[in-house]
Design a protein around this motif. Structure first.
Motif, PDB file in Angstrom:
ATOM      1  N   ASP A 147       0.829  -1.199   0.000  1.00 58.69           N
ATOM      2  CA  ASP A 147       0.000   0.000   0.000  1.00 58.69           C
ATOM      3  C   ASP A 147       0.868   1.255   0.000  1.00 58.69           C
ATOM      4  OD1 ASP A 147      -2.390  -1.408  -0.055  1.00 58.69           O
ATOM      5  OD2 ASP A 147      -2.597  -1.417   2.123  1.00 58.69           O
ATOM      6  N   HIS A 148       1.976   1.200   0.717  1.00 62.67           N
ATOM      7  CA  HIS A 148       2.888   2.343   0.767  1.00 62.67           C
ATOM      8  C   HIS A 148       3.459   2.640  -0.622  1.00 62.67           C
ATOM      9  CE1 HIS A 148       5.863   5.146   2.289  1.00 62.67           C
ATOM     10  NE2 HIS A 148       6.774   4.479   1.609  1.00 62.67           N
ATOM     11  N   LEU A 149       3.894   1.617  -1.338  1.00 60.24           N
ATOM     12  CA  LEU A 149       4.453   1.793  -2.673  1.00 60.24           C
ATOM     13  C   LEU A 149       3.416   2.403  -3.608  1.00 60.24           C
ATOM     14  CD1 LEU A 149       6.775  -0.346  -4.696  1.00 60.24           C
ATOM     15  CD2 LEU A 149       4.516  -0.017  -5.643  1.00 60.24           C
ATOM     16  N   LEU A 150       2.199   1.888  -3.584  1.00 62.30           N
ATOM     17  CA  LEU A 150       1.160   2.401  -4.470  1.00 62.30           C
ATOM     18  C   LEU A 150       0.755   3.822  -4.099  1.00 62.30           C
ATOM     19  CD1 LEU A 150      -0.964  -0.830  -4.927  1.00 62.30           C
ATOM     20  CD2 LEU A 150       0.628   0.213  -6.560  1.00 62.30           C
ATOM     21  N   PHE A 151       0.726   4.142  -2.813  1.00 62.21           N
ATOM     22  CA  PHE A 151       0.430   5.500  -2.377  1.00 62.21           C
ATOM     23  C   PHE A 151       1.505   6.459  -2.888  1.00 62.21           C
ATOM     24  CE2 PHE A 151       1.048   8.963   0.660  1.00 62.21           C
ATOM     25  CZ  PHE A 151      -0.205   9.552   0.619  1.00 62.21           C
ATOM     26  N   GLU A 152       2.765   6.078  -2.752  1.00 65.54           N
ATOM     27  CA  GLU A 152       3.881   6.901  -3.217  1.00 65.54           C
ATOM     28  C   GLU A 152       3.824   7.091  -4.728  1.00 65.54           C
ATOM     29  OE1 GLU A 152       7.540   9.064  -3.157  1.00 65.54           O
ATOM     30  OE2 GLU A 152       5.966   8.685  -1.691  1.00 65.54           O
ATOM     31  N   PHE A 153       3.534   6.025  -5.451  1.00 63.47           N
ATOM     32  CA  PHE A 153       3.430   6.092  -6.911  1.00 63.47           C
ATOM     33  C   PHE A 153       2.323   7.062  -7.317  1.00 63.47           C
ATOM     34  CE2 PHE A 153       1.922   3.827 -10.925  1.00 63.47           C
ATOM     35  CZ  PHE A 153       2.863   4.430 -11.733  1.00 63.47           C
ATOM     36  N   GLU A 154       1.179   6.969  -6.671  1.00 66.62           N
ATOM     37  CA  GLU A 154       0.051   7.849  -6.971  1.00 66.62           C
ATOM     38  C   GLU A 154       0.416   9.312  -6.647  1.00 66.62           C
ATOM     39  OE1 GLU A 154      -4.727   8.194  -6.019  1.00 66.62           O
ATOM     40  OE2 GLU A 154      -3.580   6.517  -5.221  1.00 66.62           O
ATOM     41  N   ARG A 155       1.055   9.520  -5.515  1.00 64.65           N
ATOM     42  CA  ARG A 155       1.451  10.874  -5.115  1.00 64.65           C
ATOM     43  C   ARG A 155       2.411  11.494  -6.123  1.00 64.65           C
ATOM     44  NH1 ARG A 155       5.517  13.466  -3.106  1.00 64.65           N
ATOM     45  NH2 ARG A 155       6.818  11.631  -2.823  1.00 64.65           N
ATOM     46  N   VAL A 156       3.403  10.737  -6.555  1.00 64.08           N
ATOM     47  CA  VAL A 156       4.390  11.251  -7.509  1.00 64.08           C
ATOM     48  C   VAL A 156       3.738  11.529  -8.865  1.00 64.08           C
ATOM     49  CG1 VAL A 156       6.499  10.679  -8.784  1.00 64.08           C
ATOM     50  CG2 VAL A 156       6.358  10.224  -6.336  1.00 64.08           C
ATOM     51  N   MET A 157       2.820  10.670  -9.285  1.00 69.14           N
ATOM     52  CA  MET A 157       2.119  10.921 -10.548  1.00 69.14           C
ATOM     53  C   MET A 157       1.409  12.265 -10.507  1.00 69.14           C
ATOM     54  SD  MET A 157       0.408   7.432 -12.030  1.00 69.14           S
ATOM     55  CE  MET A 157      -0.289   6.799 -10.514  1.00 69.14           C
ATOM     56  N   ILE A 158       0.790  12.573  -9.386  1.00 68.45           N
ATOM     57  CA  ILE A 158       0.030  13.816  -9.248  1.00 68.45           C
ATOM     58  C   ILE A 158       0.956  15.019  -9.077  1.00 68.45           C
ATOM     59  CG2 ILE A 158      -1.603  15.063  -7.767  1.00 68.45           C
ATOM     60  CD1 ILE A 158      -2.785  12.220  -7.098  1.00 68.45           C
ATOM     61  N   GLU A 159       1.882  14.939  -8.119  1.00 71.08           N
ATOM     62  CA  GLU A 159       2.701  16.090  -7.754  1.00 71.08           C
ATOM     63  C   GLU A 159       3.840  16.392  -8.721  1.00 71.08           C
ATOM     64  OE1 GLU A 159       4.036  15.597  -3.724  1.00 71.08           O
ATOM     65  OE2 GLU A 159       1.980  15.527  -2.945  1.00 71.08           O
ATOM     66  N   LYS A 160       4.442  15.360  -9.288  1.00 70.62           N
ATOM     67  CA  LYS A 160       5.630  15.595 -10.109  1.00 70.62           C
ATOM     68  C   LYS A 160       5.397  15.376 -11.597  1.00 70.62           C
ATOM     69  CE  LYS A 160       8.623  14.896  -6.327  1.00 70.62           C
ATOM     70  NZ  LYS A 160       9.930  15.171  -5.926  1.00 70.62           N
ATOM     71  N   LYS A 161       4.411  14.567 -11.938  1.00 66.46           N
ATOM     72  CA  LYS A 161       4.160  14.271 -13.347  1.00 66.46           C
ATOM     73  C   LYS A 161       2.948  15.020 -13.889  1.00 66.46           C
ATOM     74  CE  LYS A 161       7.528  11.290 -13.622  1.00 66.46           C
ATOM     75  NZ  LYS A 161       8.684  11.485 -14.465  1.00 66.46           N
ATOM     76  N   GLY A 162       2.203  15.703 -13.004  1.00 66.47           N
ATOM     77  CA  GLY A 162       1.067  16.501 -13.448  1.00 66.47           C
ATOM     78  C   GLY A 162      -0.150  15.712 -13.888  1.00 66.47           C
ATOM     79  N   ILE A 163      -0.237  14.476 -13.449  1.00 69.32           N
ATOM     80  CA  ILE A 163      -1.383  13.628 -13.791  1.00 69.32           C
ATOM     81  C   ILE A 163      -2.522  13.960 -12.829  1.00 69.32           C
ATOM     82  CG2 ILE A 163      -2.174  11.225 -13.909  1.00 69.32           C
ATOM     83  CD1 ILE A 163       0.733  10.493 -14.679  1.00 69.32           C
ATOM     84  N   SER A 164      -3.732  13.992 -13.342  1.00 66.71           N
ATOM     85  CA  SER A 164      -4.876  14.329 -12.485  1.00 66.71           C
ATOM     86  C   SER A 164      -5.059  13.269 -11.405  1.00 66.71           C
ATOM     87  CB  SER A 164      -6.154  14.452 -13.310  1.00 66.71           C
ATOM     88  OG  SER A 164      -6.596  13.178 -13.734  1.00 66.71           O
ATOM     89  N   PRO A 165      -5.593  13.661 -10.257  1.00 66.24           N
ATOM     90  CA  PRO A 165      -5.823  12.688  -9.185  1.00 66.24           C
ATOM     91  C   PRO A 165      -6.704  11.509  -9.613  1.00 66.24           C
ATOM     92  CG  PRO A 165      -5.956  14.885  -8.292  1.00 66.24           C
ATOM     93  CD  PRO A 165      -5.857  15.036  -9.794  1.00 66.24           C
ATOM     94  N   SER A 166      -7.727  11.774 -10.421  1.00 63.43           N
ATOM     95  CA  SER A 166      -8.603  10.665 -10.836  1.00 63.43           C
ATOM     96  C   SER A 166      -7.874   9.716 -11.790  1.00 63.43           C
ATOM     97  CB  SER A 166      -9.885  11.190 -11.480  1.00 63.43           C
ATOM     98  OG  SER A 166      -9.599  11.952 -12.628  1.00 63.43           O
ATOM     99  N   ALA A 167      -7.045  10.259 -12.679  1.00 57.63           N
ATOM    100  CA  ALA A 167      -6.274   9.400 -13.585  1.00 57.63           C
ATOM    101  C   ALA A 167      -5.242   8.585 -12.812  1.00 57.63           C
ATOM    102  CB  ALA A 167      -5.599  10.234 -14.663  1.00 57.63           C
ATOM    103  N   ALA A 168      -4.576   9.216 -11.850  1.00 58.29           N
ATOM    104  CA  ALA A 168      -3.586   8.512 -11.035  1.00 58.29           C
ATOM    105  C   ALA A 168      -4.246   7.389 -10.238  1.00 58.29           C
ATOM    106  CB  ALA A 168      -2.874   9.485 -10.105  1.00 58.29           C
ATOM    107  N   ALA A 169      -5.415   7.669  -9.672  1.00 55.88           N
ATOM    108  CA  ALA A 169      -6.145   6.637  -8.924  1.00 55.88           C
ATOM    109  C   ALA A 169      -6.544   5.489  -9.850  1.00 55.88           C
ATOM    110  CB  ALA A 169      -7.375   7.236  -8.259  1.00 55.88           C
ATOM    111  N   GLY A 170      -6.913   5.814 -11.075  1.00 54.14           N
ATOM    112  CA  GLY A 170      -7.264   4.764 -12.043  1.00 54.14           C
ATOM    113  C   GLY A 170      -6.097   3.853 -12.358  1.00 54.14           C
ATOM    114  N   VAL A 171      -4.912   4.430 -12.505  1.00 58.54           N
ATOM    115  CA  VAL A 171      -3.711   3.630 -12.769  1.00 58.54           C
ATOM    116  C   VAL A 171      -3.451   2.687 -11.595  1.00 58.54           C
ATOM    117  CG1 VAL A 171      -1.199   3.725 -13.068  1.00 58.54           C
ATOM    118  CG2 VAL A 171      -2.664   5.312 -14.320  1.00 58.54           C
TER     119      VAL A 171
END
Length: 64
Positions: free
Chosen positions: A34-58
């Motif tokens: 869960d920690h790895l997936l949370f970190e991945f989602e956070r980085v997608m949003i904060e550093k890659k500019g991916i929307s929160p809903s798209a990051a959650a979908g991934v």
């Protein structure tokens, strides 16, 4: 064989596809914490500019 990928590996489309296909074929057992997936989602949003809903979908597709 068990594989615990680092979050930077997940940003490579080729590597994540290889991991997912290898897992589906039973070649490796990919361990997603869960920690790895949370970190991945956070980085997608904060550093890659991916929307929160798209990051959650991934992340949800990875969990399947």
């Amino acid at each position: 064989m068990r594989v615990l990928p680092d979050t930077n590996v997940l940003f490579s489309v080729r590597l994540i596809n290889l991991l997912m296909r290898s897992h589906a074929a039973g070649i490796v057992d990919v361990v997603w914490s869960d920690h790895l997936l949370f970190e991945f989602e956070r980085v997608m949003i904060e550093k890659k500019g991916i929307s929160p809903s798209a990051a959650a979908g991934v992340v949800n597709r990875i969990k399947v």
